[in-house]
Design a protein around this motif. Structure first.
Motif, mmCIF file in Angstrom:
data_model
loop_
_atom_site.group_PDB
_atom_site.id
_atom_site.type_symbol
_atom_site.label_atom_id
_atom_site.label_comp_id
_atom_site.label_asym_id
_atom_site.label_seq_id
_atom_site.Cartn_x
_atom_site.Cartn_y
_atom_site.Cartn_z
ATOM 1 N N ALA A 1 7.112 -6.173 4.786
ATOM 2 C CA ALA A 1 6.731 -6.714 6.088
ATOM 3 C C ALA A 1 5.625 -7.732 5.919
ATOM 4 N N THR B 1 14.232 -11.750 3.305
ATOM 5 C CA THR B 1 14.763 -12.814 4.160
ATOM 6 C C THR B 1 16.067 -13.385 3.583
ATOM 7 N N GLN C 1 0.825 -1.219 0.000
ATOM 8 C CA GLN C 1 0.000 0.000 0.000
ATOM 9 C C GLN C 1 0.859 1.268 0.000
ATOM 10 N N VAL C 2 1.854 1.304 0.881
ATOM 11 C CA VAL C 2 2.679 2.521 0.964
ATOM 12 C C VAL C 2 3.577 2.637 -0.265
HETATM 13 N N1 LIG Z 1 -1.126 -1.890 7.001
HETATM 14 C C1 LIG Z 1 -1.184 -1.332 8.208
HETATM 15 O O1 LIG Z 1 -2.255 -1.156 8.785
HETATM 16 C C2 LIG Z 1 0.081 -0.887 8.894
HETATM 17 C C3 LIG Z 1 -0.016 -0.270 10.151
HETATM 18 C C4 LIG Z 1 1.154 0.143 10.789
HETATM 19 C C5 LIG Z 1 2.379 -0.060 10.179
HETATM 20 N N2 LIG Z 1 2.450 -0.682 8.969
HETATM 21 C C6 LIG Z 1 3.775 -0.919 8.375
HETATM 22 O O2 LIG Z 1 3.889 -0.112 7.205
HETATM 23 C C7 LIG Z 1 4.695 -0.790 6.232
HETATM 24 C C8 LIG Z 1 3.967 -0.808 4.904
HETATM 25 O O3 LIG Z 1 2.689 -1.385 5.122
HETATM 26 P P1 LIG Z 1 1.654 -1.632 3.950
HETATM 27 O O4 LIG Z 1 0.307 -1.329 4.484
HETATM 28 O O5 LIG Z 1 2.138 -0.992 2.694
HETATM 29 O O6 LIG Z 1 1.796 -3.231 3.864
HETATM 30 P P2 LIG Z 1 1.428 -4.223 2.687
HETATM 31 O O7 LIG Z 1 0.456 -3.577 1.756
HETATM 32 O O8 LIG Z 1 1.108 -5.520 3.330
HETATM 33 O O9 LIG Z 1 2.817 -4.321 1.925
HETATM 34 C C9 LIG Z 1 3.896 -5.045 2.438
HETATM 35 C C10 LIG Z 1 4.662 -5.567 1.255
HETATM 36 O O10 LIG Z 1 5.757 -6.335 1.751
HETATM 37 C C11 LIG Z 1 5.856 -7.470 0.924
HETATM 38 N N3 LIG Z 1 6.579 -8.553 1.572
HETATM 39 C C12 LIG Z 1 6.109 -9.501 2.436
HETATM 40 N N4 LIG Z 1 7.099 -10.360 2.755
HETATM 41 C C13 LIG Z 1 8.201 -9.943 2.089
HETATM 42 C C14 LIG Z 1 9.532 -10.416 2.009
HETATM 43 N N5 LIG Z 1 9.928 -11.512 2.663
HETATM 44 N N6 LIG Z 1 10.414 -9.743 1.219
HETATM 45 C C15 LIG Z 1 10.012 -8.647 0.537
HETATM 46 N N7 LIG Z 1 8.771 -8.153 0.550
HETATM 47 C C16 LIG Z 1 7.879 -8.798 1.336
HETATM 48 C C17 LIG Z 1 4.428 -7.856 0.593
HETATM 49 O O11 LIG Z 1 4.411 -8.672 -0.536
HETATM 50 P P3 LIG Z 1 3.275 -9.815 -0.679
HETATM 51 O O12 LIG Z 1 1.994 -9.059 -0.853
HETATM 52 O O13 LIG Z 1 3.715 -10.570 -1.878
HETATM 53 O O14 LIG Z 1 3.317 -10.611 0.594
HETATM 54 C C18 LIG Z 1 3.812 -6.472 0.353
HETATM 55 O O15 LIG Z 1 3.950 -6.078 -1.003
HETATM 56 C C19 LIG Z 1 4.973 -2.174 6.804
HETATM 57 O O16 LIG Z 1 6.275 -2.178 7.351
HETATM 58 C C20 LIG Z 1 3.958 -2.336 7.920
HETATM 59 O O17 LIG Z 1 4.425 -3.177 8.957
HETATM 60 C C21 LIG Z 1 1.319 -1.074 8.308
#
Ligand SMILES: NC(=O)c1ccc[n+]([C@@H]2O[C@H](COP(=O)([O-])OP(=O)(O)OC[C@H]3O[C@@H](n4cnc5c(N)ncnc54)[C@H](OP(=O)(O)O)[C@@H]3O)[C@@H](O)[C@H]2O)c1
Length: 273
Positions: A50, A30, A7-8
């Motif tokens: 993540a 990883t 998303q970000v």
């Molecule tokens: N979403 C929330 O509500 C939230 C709240 C607080 C903080 N955050 C933090 O904000 C950051 C961005 O969040 P987001 O909402 O953009 O999350 P997201 O949409 O779930 O995106 C995370 C990305 O990381 C990828 N990923 C997962 N495992 C991986 C790996 N081993 N190596 C490389 N990429 C990998 C995922 O790919 P796949 O789709 O293929 O698994 C996905 O594209 C994260 O660090 C999250 O912890 C998020």
């Protein structure tokens, strides 16, 4: 960008069109060797990769640690070797939610869940490895799987909505996290800064009602407690903080652009409906 297809990452693309957005297939964090190769020659890494499914992290804590903890250590080590700095994104779930008010950057984390514990390990990895910055945010919605989209889909499908009303926080547009990242890249950023939607605190039920109203869906929302919601679920849920409010004072002082979550979530819900 690691996790560039999340998303970000998707929200950052129009703001930083010449950056490289590595998907999981292109850079699995990883894998230390892959991280070293991808990050060699880079000035700045925005670390977004993540495992963000909180309940899956609870069921598969080892995998969560590999991605959120060890993955961040790999990125930090690769960046250090390349002389690059890292801006990483973390979560309100590093806190236990027992504080009476907003959590500041000086408050002691005490995670309740595998997601929170492994994200905290990721924070420490970045902060110990070099001159890196961690942004903590909460309840993110953008182009991907998120709470608001789930609620709108359920409502459109005519499913009854029971939503937790005893967890309080502020939702955050992925666009706002992206704008904050761009701003922090333009200044000398602190090690840790909280960035969420601005405006009054809300429960998940409140966010659902705001989003449904904006989307023109007149569907009643049943308010339930966390305990009651857990009782109705088939599988066990991770424990979440009752208070997810992050103080925005530091972000404001740094000139980070913030938006009122009610305005942003309403615009998002109108577009997503
Ligand atoms: N979403 C929330 O509500 C939230 C709240 C607080 C903080 N955050 C933090 O904000 C950051 C961005 O969040 P987001 O909402 O953009 O999350 P997201 O949409 O779930 O995106 C995370 C990305 O990381 C990828 N990923 C997962 N495992 C991986 C790996 N081993 N190596 C490389 N990429 C990998 C995922 O790919 P796949 O789709 O293929 O698994 C996905 O594209 C994260 O660090 C999250 O912890 C998020």
């Amino acid at each position: 960008m690691t996790g560039g297809d999340g998303q970000v990452g998707r929200a950052l693309r129009p703001l930083l069109p010449t950056a490289r957005y590595a998907t999981r297939v292109e850079l699995d964090v990883t894998d230390q060797a892959r991280a070293n190769d991808a990050i060699a020659g880079v000035d700045v890494v925005v670390h977004l990769a993540a495992m963000t499914d909180v309940d899956r992290c609870e069921r598969e804590p080892q995998l969560a640690e590999e991605v959120n903890g060890a993955g961040s250590r790999n990125v930090a080590a690769a960046a250090r070797a390349a002389g690059a700095r890292v801006i990483g994104v973390s979560t309100d779930y590093v806190f236990d939610g027992t504080a009476p008010g907003e959590y500041t950057e000086a408050d002691e984390p005490r995670p309740l869940s595998a997601y929170g514990r492994t994200k905290l390990a990721g924070e420490l990895a970045l902060l110990e490895a070099g001159d890196n910055t961690v942004i903590r945010t909460s309840w993110v919605y953008g182009d991907g799987r998120n709470f608001i989209r789930t609620i709108l889909r359920a409502a459109a499908a005519g499913r009854p909505l029971a939503v937790v009303d005893d967890q309080v926080g502020r939702p955050t547009a992925a666009d706002d996290v992206a704008r904050a990242i761009v701003h922090l890249l333009s200044i000398d950023p602190p090690r840790l800064v909280h960035v969420t939607g601005d405006g009054p605190p809300a429960s998940w039920a409140g966010v659902a009602e705001q989003s449904l109203a904006a989307a023109g869906l007149t569907v009643p929302v049943e308010h339930v407690s966390t305990i009651e919601y857990g009782r109705r679920m088939d599988s066990a849920l991770a424990q979440r903080p009752a208070n997810s409010l992050l103080s925005l004072d530091r972000a404001r002082g740094l000139g980070v652009p913030l938006s009122d979550w009610r305005t942003s979530a309403s615009a998002y819900a109108r577009g997503a409906a």
